[in-house]
Write a protein that holds these residues in place. Sequence first.
Motif, PDB file in Angstrom:
ATOM      1  N   GLY A  52     -37.452   4.874  10.827  1.00 56.72           N
ATOM      2  CA  GLY A  52     -37.850   4.710   9.423  1.00 56.72           C
ATOM      3  C   GLY A  52     -36.781   5.165   8.440  1.00 56.72           C
ATOM      4  O   GLY A  52     -36.671   4.630   7.341  1.00 56.72           O
ATOM      5  N   ALA A  53     -35.967   6.147   8.839  1.00 56.71           N
ATOM      6  CA  ALA A  53     -34.953   6.668   7.932  1.00 56.71           C
ATOM      7  C   ALA A  53     -33.571   6.057   8.201  1.00 56.71           C
ATOM      8  O   ALA A  53     -32.566   6.505   7.646  1.00 56.71           O
ATOM      9  CB  ALA A  53     -34.877   8.192   8.076  1.00 56.71           C
ATOM     10  N   GLY A  79     -42.008   2.710  11.173  1.00 53.50           N
ATOM     11  CA  GLY A  79     -40.544   2.708  11.283  1.00 53.50           C
ATOM     12  C   GLY A  79     -40.019   1.314  11.556  1.00 53.50           C
ATOM     13  O   GLY A  79     -40.575   0.300  11.102  1.00 53.50           O
ATOM     14  N   ILE A  80     -38.945   1.248  12.343  1.00 56.09           N
ATOM     15  CA  ILE A  80     -38.439  -0.059  12.765  1.00 56.09           C
ATOM     16  C   ILE A  80     -39.248  -0.520  13.982  1.00 56.09           C
ATOM     17  O   ILE A  80     -39.749  -1.649  14.044  1.00 56.09           O
ATOM     18  CB  ILE A  80     -36.953   0.053  13.203  1.00 56.09           C
ATOM     19  N   TRP A  81     -39.403   0.407  14.939  1.00 54.56           N
ATOM     20  CA  TRP A  81     -39.797   0.001  16.288  1.00 54.56           C
ATOM     21  C   TRP A  81     -41.233  -0.479  16.409  1.00 54.56           C
ATOM     22  O   TRP A  81     -41.551  -1.258  17.308  1.00 54.56           O
ATOM     23  CB  TRP A  81     -39.508   1.148  17.271  1.00 54.56           C
ATOM     24  N   ASN A  82     -42.109  -0.034  15.529  1.00 58.69           N
ATOM     25  CA  ASN A  82     -43.497  -0.500  15.610  1.00 58.69           C
ATOM     26  C   ASN A  82     -43.812  -1.578  14.576  1.00 58.69           C
ATOM     27  O   ASN A  82     -44.974  -1.965  14.434  1.00 58.69           O
ATOM     28  CB  ASN A  82     -44.458   0.679  15.429  1.00 58.69           C
ATOM     29  N   PRO A 142     -35.444  -1.577   3.160  1.00 59.45           N
ATOM     30  CA  PRO A 142     -35.789  -2.912   3.673  1.00 59.45           C
ATOM     31  C   PRO A 142     -35.538  -3.076   5.180  1.00 59.45           C
ATOM     32  O   PRO A 142     -34.899  -2.252   5.807  1.00 59.45           O
ATOM     33  CB  PRO A 142     -34.828  -3.825   2.886  1.00 59.45           C
ATOM     34  N   GLY A 143     -36.087  -4.172   5.711  1.00 61.87           N
ATOM     35  CA  GLY A 143     -35.813  -4.554   7.102  1.00 61.87           C
ATOM     36  C   GLY A 143     -36.760  -3.951   8.114  1.00 61.87           C
ATOM     37  O   GLY A 143     -36.534  -4.052   9.317  1.00 61.87           O
ATOM     38  N   LYS A 144     -37.830  -3.312   7.646  1.00 60.43           N
ATOM     39  CA  LYS A 144     -38.755  -2.643   8.568  1.00 60.43           C
ATOM     40  C   LYS A 144     -40.120  -2.515   7.905  1.00 60.43           C
ATOM     41  O   LYS A 144     -40.277  -2.898   6.748  1.00 60.43           O
ATOM     42  CB  LYS A 144     -38.201  -1.265   8.916  1.00 60.43           C
TER      43      LYS A 144
END
Length: 476
Positions: A89-90, A414-417, A447-449
Amino acid sequence: LPSRGRADIAHALGLRIDESLIELSPGTRDRCRDDAAPLHSILRNVFSCRPQVVVFPDSGRCVADIIDVCIEESTPAVPRGLGGAGLGGAVPVTGGVVVDLSRMCKVLDLDAGRAMVTVEAGCTWQNLRDSLAVEGLSLVSYPANTAGSTVGGWLSTGGYGVGTLVAGRFHASVESMEVVVPSGILVRSDRGDGRYSIGSFSGTEGQLGIVTSLTFPVKTGPEMVSYRAAVGGRAGEGLELLERLCALDPPPVGNRLLVGSLGRTWAGTGGLALKGPVVAALFEGSEAAVRKSDAGFTAAASGFGVEILGGEEAGGIFEMQATDPVVGTQESLVRCGEITIAVDRLTRFIAVLEKALGDRGLLDIRVVDRGLALVMVFAAAQRPQLPPVVRDVPATFRISQVALQLGGRPYGIGIWNTPLAGRALGRARKSLKVIKQETDRPMILNPGKFFKLTTSNGLPVWGWPYKLGLDLIRRF
Ligand SMILES: Cc1cc2nc3c(=O)[nH]c(=O)nc-3n(C[C@H](O)[C@H](O)[C@H](O)COP(=O)(O)OP(=O)(O)OC[C@H]3O[C@@H](n4cnc5c(N)ncnc54)[C@H](O)[C@@H]3O)c2cc1C
Protein backbone atom coordinates in the motif's frame (compact mmCIF):
# COMPACT_ATOMS: atom_id res chain seq x y z
CA LEU A 1 6.70 28.56 -11.42
CA PRO A 2 9.56 29.45 -13.75
CA SER A 3 9.05 27.76 -17.11
CA ARG A 4 10.87 24.47 -17.52
CA GLY A 5 11.66 22.37 -20.55
CA ARG A 6 10.06 19.32 -18.92
CA ALA A 7 8.19 18.51 -15.74
CA ASP A 8 10.65 18.47 -12.86
CA ILE A 9 8.87 17.58 -9.66
CA ALA A 10 11.95 18.00 -7.47
CA HIS A 11 12.50 21.53 -8.75
CA ALA A 12 8.83 22.41 -8.38
CA LEU A 13 8.75 21.09 -4.82
CA GLY A 14 11.90 23.05 -3.97
CA LEU A 15 10.04 26.25 -4.89
CA ARG A 16 7.26 25.51 -2.40
CA ILE A 17 8.76 23.68 0.57
CA ASP A 18 12.03 23.78 2.48
CA GLU A 19 14.71 21.97 0.45
CA SER A 20 15.93 20.11 3.53
CA LEU A 21 12.64 18.15 3.42
CA ILE A 22 13.36 16.79 -0.06
CA GLU A 23 15.44 13.62 -0.52
CA LEU A 24 16.81 12.67 -3.90
CA SER A 25 19.43 10.10 -2.93
CA PRO A 26 19.03 6.80 -4.84
CA GLY A 27 19.26 4.82 -1.56
CA THR A 28 16.32 6.59 0.09
CA ARG A 29 14.26 6.44 -3.09
CA ASP A 30 15.01 2.73 -3.58
CA ARG A 31 14.02 1.91 0.01
CA CYS A 32 10.49 3.10 -0.80
CA ARG A 33 10.08 0.43 -3.48
CA ASP A 34 9.65 -2.10 -0.69
CA ASP A 35 7.74 -2.32 2.53
CA ALA A 36 7.83 -4.78 5.42
CA ALA A 37 7.25 -7.79 3.14
CA PRO A 38 10.18 -9.06 1.10
CA LEU A 39 9.41 -8.93 -2.60
CA HIS A 40 10.10 -11.37 -5.35
CA SER A 41 12.22 -9.53 -7.93
CA ILE A 42 9.72 -10.11 -10.74
CA LEU A 43 6.91 -8.55 -8.74
CA ARG A 44 9.16 -5.71 -7.65
CA ASN A 45 9.86 -4.85 -11.28
CA VAL A 46 6.28 -5.17 -12.42
CA PHE A 47 4.55 -3.41 -9.53
CA SER A 48 6.91 -0.81 -8.12
CA CYS A 49 8.87 2.13 -9.43
CA ARG A 50 11.66 4.10 -7.87
CA PRO A 51 9.99 7.40 -6.83
CA GLN A 52 11.44 10.57 -8.30
CA VAL A 53 11.52 12.19 -4.87
CA VAL A 54 10.92 11.30 -1.24
CA VAL A 55 9.65 14.18 0.89
CA PHE A 56 9.59 14.36 4.68
CA PRO A 57 6.94 17.00 5.47
CA ASP A 58 7.05 18.76 8.83
CA SER A 59 3.42 19.95 9.08
CA GLY A 60 -0.07 19.47 7.67
CA ARG A 61 0.32 22.73 5.74
CA CYS A 62 3.51 21.34 4.17
CA VAL A 63 1.68 18.14 3.08
CA ALA A 64 -0.99 20.36 1.46
CA ASP A 65 1.74 22.26 -0.43
CA ILE A 66 3.25 18.98 -1.63
CA ILE A 67 -0.10 17.73 -2.95
CA ASP A 68 -0.68 21.10 -4.65
CA VAL A 69 2.60 20.73 -6.50
CA CYS A 70 1.83 17.11 -7.40
CA ILE A 71 -1.50 18.21 -8.93
CA GLU A 72 0.24 20.94 -10.89
CA GLU A 73 2.89 18.54 -12.16
CA SER A 74 0.47 15.60 -12.68
CA THR A 75 2.65 13.44 -10.46
CA PRO A 76 1.41 10.68 -8.12
CA ALA A 77 1.77 11.14 -4.36
CA VAL A 78 2.07 8.08 -2.12
CA PRO A 79 1.71 8.45 1.67
CA ARG A 80 3.97 6.28 3.79
CA GLY A 81 4.28 5.62 7.52
CA LEU A 82 6.86 2.95 8.30
CA GLY A 83 5.82 0.55 5.53
CA GLY A 84 4.72 -1.86 8.27
CA ALA A 85 1.51 -3.06 6.62
CA GLY A 86 3.42 -5.16 4.09
CA LEU A 87 0.79 -5.34 1.34
CA GLY A 88 2.39 -2.81 -0.98
CA GLY A 89 0.00 0.00 0.00
CA ALA A 90 2.87 2.40 0.67
CA VAL A 91 4.85 1.39 -2.45
CA PRO A 92 4.79 3.75 -5.48
CA VAL A 93 3.41 1.58 -8.29
CA THR A 94 3.96 4.25 -10.94
CA GLY A 95 6.66 6.30 -9.20
CA GLY A 96 6.10 9.94 -8.27
CA VAL A 97 6.52 11.45 -4.83
CA VAL A 98 6.60 9.38 -1.66
CA VAL A 99 5.26 11.47 1.22
CA ASP A 100 7.08 9.92 4.17
CA LEU A 101 5.35 11.02 7.38
CA SER A 102 7.88 9.53 9.77
CA ARG A 103 9.30 12.93 10.72
CA MET A 104 5.87 14.27 11.66
CA CYS A 105 6.10 12.46 14.97
CA LYS A 106 5.35 15.06 17.63
CA VAL A 107 2.77 14.82 20.41
CA LEU A 108 1.07 18.18 19.76
CA ASP A 109 -1.17 18.35 22.79
CA LEU A 110 -1.75 16.25 25.87
CA ASP A 111 -4.78 17.21 27.94
CA ALA A 112 -4.40 15.07 31.07
CA GLY A 113 -7.64 16.48 32.56
CA ARG A 114 -9.74 15.33 29.60
CA ALA A 115 -7.44 12.33 28.92
CA MET A 116 -7.20 13.44 25.29
CA VAL A 117 -4.15 13.53 23.03
CA THR A 118 -3.39 15.19 19.68
CA VAL A 119 -0.49 13.69 17.72
CA GLU A 120 1.05 14.11 14.31
CA ALA A 121 0.21 11.16 12.07
CA GLY A 122 3.81 9.90 11.81
CA CYS A 123 4.19 9.35 15.56
CA THR A 124 4.81 5.67 16.32
CA TRP A 125 2.57 3.93 18.84
CA GLN A 126 5.60 3.07 20.93
CA ASN A 127 6.74 6.70 21.21
CA LEU A 128 3.23 7.80 22.06
CA ARG A 129 2.95 5.06 24.69
CA ASP A 130 6.25 6.22 26.27
CA SER A 131 5.19 9.90 26.28
CA LEU A 132 1.87 9.03 27.93
CA ALA A 133 3.51 6.89 30.61
CA VAL A 134 5.49 9.92 31.82
CA GLU A 135 2.15 11.67 32.51
CA GLY A 136 0.55 8.64 34.18
CA LEU A 137 -1.62 7.93 31.11
CA SER A 138 -1.87 4.97 28.75
CA LEU A 139 -3.26 3.92 25.37
CA VAL A 140 -6.81 2.63 25.00
CA SER A 141 -6.00 0.61 21.87
CA TYR A 142 -2.97 0.08 19.62
CA PRO A 143 -1.55 -2.32 17.02
CA ALA A 144 0.55 -5.23 18.23
CA ASN A 145 3.73 -3.87 16.62
CA THR A 146 3.85 -0.56 18.47
CA ALA A 147 7.36 0.29 17.27
CA GLY A 148 6.73 -0.54 13.61
CA SER A 149 3.53 1.35 13.06
CA THR A 150 2.50 5.02 12.94
CA VAL A 151 -0.74 6.42 14.33
CA GLY A 152 -1.88 7.57 10.86
CA GLY A 153 -0.80 4.26 9.30
CA TRP A 154 -2.86 2.20 11.73
CA LEU A 155 -5.98 4.31 11.15
CA SER A 156 -5.45 4.02 7.38
CA THR A 157 -5.04 0.24 7.42
CA GLY A 158 -7.87 -0.84 9.67
CA GLY A 159 -7.35 -0.04 13.34
CA TYR A 160 -7.88 -3.47 14.86
CA GLY A 161 -5.47 -4.62 17.57
CA VAL A 162 -4.85 -4.70 21.31
CA GLY A 163 -7.72 -3.10 23.25
CA THR A 164 -10.22 -3.04 20.37
CA LEU A 165 -12.24 -5.98 21.75
CA VAL A 166 -13.20 -3.69 24.62
CA ALA A 167 -13.02 -0.22 23.01
CA GLY A 168 -14.02 -0.98 19.40
CA ARG A 169 -12.12 -0.23 16.20
CA PHE A 170 -9.71 2.71 16.51
CA HIS A 171 -11.51 5.14 14.18
CA ALA A 172 -14.67 4.96 16.31
CA SER A 173 -12.86 6.62 19.20
CA VAL A 174 -11.04 9.32 17.18
CA GLU A 175 -12.55 12.71 17.99
CA SER A 176 -11.13 14.67 15.06
CA MET A 177 -8.35 14.61 12.48
CA GLU A 178 -6.63 16.88 10.00
CA VAL A 179 -6.40 15.44 6.53
CA VAL A 180 -5.04 16.73 3.22
CA VAL A 181 -7.59 15.70 0.59
CA PRO A 182 -6.67 15.04 -3.05
CA SER A 183 -7.48 18.63 -4.07
CA GLY A 184 -4.59 19.75 -1.87
CA ILE A 185 -6.77 21.27 0.84
CA LEU A 186 -6.16 20.63 4.53
CA VAL A 187 -9.53 19.75 6.06
CA ARG A 188 -10.72 19.01 9.56
CA SER A 189 -12.42 15.66 9.66
CA ASP A 190 -14.81 14.62 12.40
CA ARG A 191 -17.40 11.99 13.18
CA GLY A 192 -20.65 11.77 11.29
CA ASP A 193 -21.28 10.93 7.65
CA GLY A 194 -19.97 12.52 4.53
CA ARG A 195 -16.89 12.11 2.41
CA TYR A 196 -14.57 13.88 4.80
CA SER A 197 -15.74 12.04 7.91
CA ILE A 198 -13.26 10.00 9.94
CA GLY A 199 -14.90 6.75 8.78
CA SER A 200 -13.98 7.42 5.12
CA PHE A 201 -10.28 7.57 5.90
CA SER A 202 -10.28 4.48 8.11
CA GLY A 203 -8.98 1.46 6.21
CA THR A 204 -8.79 3.30 2.87
CA GLU A 205 -5.00 3.22 2.79
CA GLY A 206 -4.27 6.76 1.68
CA GLN A 207 -6.65 6.69 -1.31
CA LEU A 208 -8.93 9.50 -0.14
CA GLY A 209 -6.53 11.72 1.82
CA ILE A 210 -3.33 11.98 3.82
CA VAL A 211 -3.99 12.08 7.55
CA THR A 212 -1.68 14.62 9.18
CA SER A 213 -2.86 14.74 12.81
CA LEU A 214 -5.36 12.97 15.05
CA THR A 215 -7.09 13.75 18.37
CA PHE A 216 -8.32 10.79 20.42
CA PRO A 217 -8.88 9.65 24.02
CA VAL A 218 -6.31 7.94 26.19
CA LYS A 219 -6.85 6.63 29.71
CA THR A 220 -5.51 7.39 33.17
CA GLY A 221 -3.46 4.75 34.91
CA PRO A 222 -3.97 1.88 34.84
CA GLU A 223 -3.68 1.18 38.56
CA MET A 224 -2.57 -2.39 37.89
CA VAL A 225 -1.35 -4.43 34.91
CA SER A 226 -1.19 -8.22 34.82
CA TYR A 227 -0.13 -10.67 32.11
CA ARG A 228 -1.15 -14.31 32.09
CA ALA A 229 -0.22 -17.11 29.71
CA ALA A 230 -1.23 -20.74 29.33
CA VAL A 231 1.31 -22.93 27.56
CA GLY A 232 0.82 -26.44 26.20
CA GLY A 233 -2.30 -28.54 26.00
CA ARG A 234 -3.73 -30.32 23.00
CA ALA A 235 -4.32 -28.80 19.57
CA GLY A 236 -7.75 -27.17 19.52
CA GLU A 237 -7.72 -26.47 23.25
CA GLY A 238 -5.96 -23.12 22.72
CA LEU A 239 -8.88 -21.81 20.70
CA GLU A 240 -11.38 -23.05 23.26
CA LEU A 241 -9.45 -21.29 26.03
CA LEU A 242 -9.22 -18.07 24.00
CA GLU A 243 -12.99 -18.09 23.53
CA ARG A 244 -13.54 -18.65 27.24
CA LEU A 245 -11.21 -15.75 28.07
CA CYS A 246 -12.95 -13.37 25.71
CA ALA A 247 -16.28 -14.27 27.34
CA LEU A 248 -15.00 -13.11 30.78
CA ASP A 249 -16.64 -10.01 32.20
CA PRO A 250 -14.77 -7.77 31.56
CA PRO A 251 -12.72 -9.49 28.82
CA PRO A 252 -8.93 -9.03 28.82
CA VAL A 253 -7.69 -5.76 27.28
CA GLY A 254 -5.44 -7.86 25.06
CA ASN A 255 -5.53 -11.51 24.07
CA ARG A 256 -3.39 -13.71 21.88
CA LEU A 257 -3.29 -17.30 20.65
CA LEU A 258 -0.22 -18.73 18.95
CA VAL A 259 -0.71 -22.00 17.09
CA GLY A 260 1.46 -23.90 14.66
CA SER A 261 4.45 -26.17 14.70
CA LEU A 262 6.83 -23.83 16.39
CA GLY A 263 9.11 -26.27 18.15
CA ARG A 264 11.87 -26.00 15.56
CA THR A 265 11.61 -22.30 14.81
CA TRP A 266 11.34 -21.16 18.38
CA ALA A 267 13.76 -23.64 19.93
CA GLY A 268 16.00 -21.90 22.40
CA THR A 269 13.81 -18.85 22.94
CA GLY A 270 13.92 -18.42 26.67
CA GLY A 271 13.72 -22.18 27.13
CA LEU A 272 10.09 -22.26 26.04
CA ALA A 273 9.19 -25.43 24.23
CA LEU A 274 6.29 -24.03 22.27
CA LYS A 275 5.02 -27.26 20.81
CA GLY A 276 1.39 -26.81 21.71
CA PRO A 277 -0.86 -23.77 21.57
CA VAL A 278 0.01 -20.71 23.64
CA VAL A 279 -2.65 -18.35 24.97
CA ALA A 280 -1.70 -15.01 26.52
CA ALA A 281 -3.78 -12.21 28.02
CA LEU A 282 -3.28 -8.68 29.28
CA PHE A 283 -5.49 -7.38 32.12
CA GLU A 284 -5.53 -3.71 33.13
CA GLY A 285 -7.60 -1.66 35.57
CA SER A 286 -8.18 -1.27 39.28
CA GLU A 287 -6.41 -3.72 41.56
CA ALA A 288 -9.68 -5.43 42.49
CA ALA A 289 -10.76 -5.83 38.84
CA VAL A 290 -7.37 -7.21 37.75
CA ARG A 291 -7.24 -9.70 40.62
CA LYS A 292 -10.74 -10.87 39.65
CA SER A 293 -9.64 -11.26 36.02
CA ASP A 294 -6.49 -13.16 37.05
CA ALA A 295 -8.68 -15.60 38.96
CA GLY A 296 -10.98 -15.81 35.92
CA PHE A 297 -8.01 -16.74 33.72
CA THR A 298 -6.92 -19.52 36.07
CA ALA A 299 -10.47 -20.86 36.30
CA ALA A 300 -10.90 -20.77 32.51
CA ALA A 301 -7.59 -22.59 31.95
CA SER A 302 -8.15 -25.27 34.58
CA GLY A 303 -8.94 -28.67 33.14
CA PHE A 304 -6.89 -28.10 29.98
CA GLY A 305 -3.63 -29.57 31.30
CA VAL A 306 -1.72 -26.36 30.54
CA GLU A 307 1.06 -24.65 32.44
CA ILE A 308 -0.07 -21.23 33.69
CA LEU A 309 2.51 -18.45 33.68
CA GLY A 310 2.34 -14.94 35.10
CA GLY A 311 4.56 -11.89 35.57
CA GLU A 312 7.45 -11.18 33.23
CA GLU A 313 7.36 -14.59 31.60
CA ALA A 314 3.74 -14.16 30.53
CA GLY A 315 4.39 -10.50 29.63
CA GLY A 316 7.27 -11.60 27.37
CA ILE A 317 4.96 -13.98 25.50
CA PHE A 318 2.21 -11.38 25.13
CA GLU A 319 4.50 -8.58 23.93
CA MET A 320 6.85 -10.70 21.77
CA GLN A 321 6.72 -10.06 18.03
CA ALA A 322 6.27 -13.36 16.26
CA THR A 323 9.45 -12.67 14.32
CA ASP A 324 11.60 -11.94 17.43
CA PRO A 325 12.87 -15.48 18.02
CA VAL A 326 14.61 -15.66 14.64
CA VAL A 327 16.31 -12.25 14.74
CA GLY A 328 20.04 -12.78 14.28
CA THR A 329 19.67 -16.41 13.16
CA GLN A 330 19.83 -17.96 9.70
CA GLU A 331 16.08 -18.48 9.82
CA SER A 332 13.56 -15.98 8.60
CA LEU A 333 9.93 -15.87 9.51
CA VAL A 334 7.92 -14.30 6.73
CA ARG A 335 4.59 -12.61 7.44
CA CYS A 336 2.54 -13.87 4.54
CA GLY A 337 -1.00 -12.73 5.12
CA GLU A 338 -3.34 -11.06 7.53
CA ILE A 339 -7.06 -11.70 7.59
CA THR A 340 -10.13 -11.17 9.72
CA ILE A 341 -12.51 -14.05 10.27
CA ALA A 342 -15.42 -14.93 12.57
CA VAL A 343 -14.17 -16.71 15.67
CA ASP A 344 -16.52 -19.64 14.98
CA ARG A 345 -14.81 -20.20 11.58
CA LEU A 346 -11.32 -20.26 13.06
CA THR A 347 -11.08 -24.01 13.62
CA ARG A 348 -11.53 -24.66 9.91
CA PHE A 349 -9.17 -21.85 8.89
CA ILE A 350 -6.44 -23.08 11.24
CA ALA A 351 -6.82 -26.64 9.93
CA VAL A 352 -6.49 -25.55 6.27
CA LEU A 353 -3.47 -23.36 7.00
CA GLU A 354 -1.71 -25.96 9.15
CA LYS A 355 -2.08 -28.48 6.35
CA ALA A 356 -0.69 -26.03 3.77
CA LEU A 357 2.24 -24.78 5.88
CA GLY A 358 3.27 -28.11 7.43
CA ASP A 359 5.82 -27.71 10.19
CA ARG A 360 6.75 -24.21 9.08
CA GLY A 361 3.64 -22.26 9.99
CA LEU A 362 2.75 -19.97 12.82
CA LEU A 363 -0.63 -18.33 13.30
CA ASP A 364 -0.81 -15.30 15.57
CA ILE A 365 -4.49 -14.83 16.44
CA ARG A 366 -6.21 -12.05 18.42
CA VAL A 367 -9.91 -11.57 19.04
CA VAL A 368 -10.27 -7.88 18.11
CA ASP A 369 -14.02 -7.33 18.10
CA ARG A 370 -17.08 -9.24 19.23
CA GLY A 371 -16.84 -12.63 17.54
CA LEU A 372 -14.11 -11.42 15.15
CA ALA A 373 -10.47 -12.51 15.04
CA LEU A 374 -7.45 -10.91 13.36
CA VAL A 375 -5.07 -13.61 12.16
CA MET A 376 -1.49 -13.02 11.08
CA VAL A 377 0.12 -15.90 9.23
CA PHE A 378 3.87 -16.46 9.38
CA ALA A 379 5.99 -19.11 7.73
CA ALA A 380 9.56 -20.07 8.57
CA ALA A 381 12.12 -20.06 5.79
CA GLN A 382 15.79 -20.79 5.45
CA ARG A 383 17.65 -17.87 3.87
CA PRO A 384 18.28 -17.24 1.07
CA GLN A 385 15.98 -19.77 -0.50
CA LEU A 386 12.33 -19.43 0.32
CA PRO A 387 10.23 -22.59 -0.03
CA PRO A 388 7.42 -22.27 -2.57
CA VAL A 389 4.70 -21.68 -0.04
CA VAL A 390 6.59 -18.77 1.45
CA ARG A 391 6.96 -16.87 -1.80
CA ASP A 392 5.25 -14.11 0.14
CA VAL A 393 2.93 -12.44 -2.37
CA PRO A 394 1.44 -15.64 -3.86
CA ALA A 395 1.08 -16.95 -0.31
CA THR A 396 -0.56 -13.70 0.86
CA PHE A 397 -3.02 -13.85 -2.02
CA ARG A 398 -3.74 -17.54 -1.46
CA ILE A 399 -4.36 -16.99 2.26
CA SER A 400 -6.77 -14.15 1.45
CA GLN A 401 -8.60 -16.48 -0.95
CA VAL A 402 -8.85 -19.20 1.70
CA ALA A 403 -10.23 -16.63 4.17
CA LEU A 404 -12.85 -15.48 1.66
CA GLN A 405 -13.90 -19.08 0.99
CA LEU A 406 -14.46 -19.53 4.72
CA GLY A 407 -16.41 -16.29 5.15
CA GLY A 408 -13.44 -14.15 6.30
CA ARG A 409 -11.80 -11.17 4.61
CA PRO A 410 -8.29 -10.04 3.77
CA TYR A 411 -7.22 -7.44 6.32
CA GLY A 412 -5.94 -4.71 4.03
CA ILE A 413 -5.88 -4.36 0.25
CA GLY A 414 -2.60 -2.71 -0.79
CA ILE A 415 -1.36 -3.89 -4.15
CA TRP A 416 -1.55 -7.62 -3.56
CA ASN A 417 -5.19 -7.98 -2.58
CA THR A 418 -6.56 -5.48 -5.15
CA PRO A 419 -8.06 -8.23 -7.36
CA LEU A 420 -10.01 -9.37 -4.28
CA ALA A 421 -11.05 -5.84 -3.20
CA GLY A 422 -14.63 -6.22 -4.49
CA ARG A 423 -15.21 -9.21 -2.22
CA ALA A 424 -13.12 -7.85 0.64
CA LEU A 425 -14.78 -4.44 0.88
CA GLY A 426 -18.27 -5.58 -0.09
CA ARG A 427 -20.83 -2.83 -0.71
CA ALA A 428 -18.56 -0.14 0.76
CA ARG A 429 -16.27 -0.36 -2.26
CA LYS A 430 -18.83 1.24 -4.58
CA SER A 431 -19.37 4.32 -2.40
CA LEU A 432 -15.64 4.69 -1.74
CA LYS A 433 -14.99 4.52 -5.47
CA VAL A 434 -17.48 7.34 -6.07
CA ILE A 435 -15.69 9.51 -3.48
CA LYS A 436 -12.36 8.69 -5.12
CA GLN A 437 -13.63 9.60 -8.60
CA GLU A 438 -15.20 12.84 -7.43
CA THR A 439 -12.40 14.07 -5.18
CA ASP A 440 -9.33 12.81 -7.05
CA ARG A 441 -10.13 13.40 -10.73
CA PRO A 442 -6.49 13.35 -11.91
CA MET A 443 -5.91 10.19 -9.78
CA ILE A 444 -2.96 11.72 -7.95
CA LEU A 445 -3.25 9.94 -4.63
CA ASN A 446 -1.68 6.48 -4.36
CA PRO A 447 -2.64 5.20 -7.84
CA GLY A 448 -2.31 1.72 -9.33
CA LYS A 449 -3.78 -0.24 -6.42
CA PHE A 450 -6.78 -0.64 -4.08
CA PHE A 451 -9.47 0.28 -6.66
CA LYS A 452 -7.68 -0.79 -9.81
CA LEU A 453 -4.43 -2.67 -10.18
CA THR A 454 -1.92 -1.49 -12.77
CA THR A 455 1.68 -2.33 -13.56
CA SER A 456 4.45 0.21 -13.12
CA ASN A 457 3.87 1.19 -16.79
CA GLY A 458 0.25 1.95 -16.05
CA LEU A 459 -1.13 -1.14 -17.80
CA PRO A 460 -4.31 -2.46 -16.15
CA VAL A 461 -4.11 -5.93 -14.59
CA TRP A 462 -7.21 -8.10 -14.31
CA GLY A 463 -7.92 -10.79 -11.81
CA TRP A 464 -7.28 -13.96 -13.77
CA PRO A 465 -3.92 -13.03 -15.39
CA TYR A 466 -2.78 -11.84 -11.96
CA LYS A 467 -3.74 -15.14 -10.34
CA LEU A 468 -2.08 -17.07 -13.16
CA GLY A 469 1.10 -14.97 -12.87
CA LEU A 470 1.32 -15.54 -9.13
CA ASP A 471 0.84 -19.27 -9.65
CA LEU A 472 3.72 -19.33 -12.12
CA ILE A 473 5.99 -17.42 -9.75
CA ARG A 474 5.12 -19.86 -6.99
CA ARG A 475 6.44 -22.69 -9.11
CA PHE A 476 9.56 -20.83 -10.22
C1 LIG B 1 4.45 -8.24 14.07
C2 LIG B 1 3.38 -7.40 13.46
C3 LIG B 1 2.21 -7.16 14.17
C4 LIG B 1 1.18 -6.39 13.62
N1 LIG B 1 0.05 -6.20 14.33
C5 LIG B 1 -0.95 -5.47 13.81
C6 LIG B 1 -2.14 -5.25 14.56
O1 LIG B 1 -2.28 -5.67 15.70
N2 LIG B 1 -3.13 -4.54 13.99
C7 LIG B 1 -2.99 -4.03 12.73
O2 LIG B 1 -3.93 -3.37 12.26
N3 LIG B 1 -1.88 -4.24 11.99
C8 LIG B 1 -0.86 -4.93 12.50
N4 LIG B 1 0.28 -5.13 11.77
C9 LIG B 1 0.36 -4.57 10.40
C10 LIG B 1 0.94 -3.14 10.32
O3 LIG B 1 1.92 -2.93 11.28
C11 LIG B 1 -0.11 -2.10 10.46
O4 LIG B 1 -0.97 -2.16 9.37
C12 LIG B 1 0.43 -0.69 10.64
O5 LIG B 1 -0.56 0.07 11.22
C13 LIG B 1 1.01 -0.04 9.44
O6 LIG B 1 1.49 1.24 9.83
P1 LIG B 1 2.51 2.08 8.99
O7 LIG B 1 2.57 3.39 9.66
O8 LIG B 1 3.80 1.36 8.82
O9 LIG B 1 1.77 2.22 7.59
P2 LIG B 1 2.36 1.91 6.14
O10 LIG B 1 2.61 0.45 6.01
O11 LIG B 1 3.48 2.82 5.84
O12 LIG B 1 1.12 2.33 5.23
C14 LIG B 1 0.00 1.48 5.10
C15 LIG B 1 -1.02 2.13 4.17
O13 LIG B 1 -1.56 3.31 4.76
C16 LIG B 1 -1.22 4.47 3.98
N5 LIG B 1 -0.83 5.50 4.93
C17 LIG B 1 0.21 5.48 5.81
N6 LIG B 1 0.20 6.60 6.54
C18 LIG B 1 -0.86 7.33 6.13
C19 LIG B 1 -1.40 8.59 6.50
N7 LIG B 1 -0.86 9.32 7.47
N8 LIG B 1 -2.50 9.03 5.85
C20 LIG B 1 -3.08 8.31 4.87
N9 LIG B 1 -2.61 7.13 4.47
C21 LIG B 1 -1.52 6.64 5.10
C22 LIG B 1 -0.12 4.03 3.02
O14 LIG B 1 -0.18 4.71 1.80
C23 LIG B 1 -0.44 2.56 2.85
O15 LIG B 1 -1.42 2.39 1.86
C24 LIG B 1 1.33 -5.87 12.30
C25 LIG B 1 2.52 -6.08 11.61
C26 LIG B 1 3.53 -6.84 12.17
C27 LIG B 1 4.80 -7.05 11.40
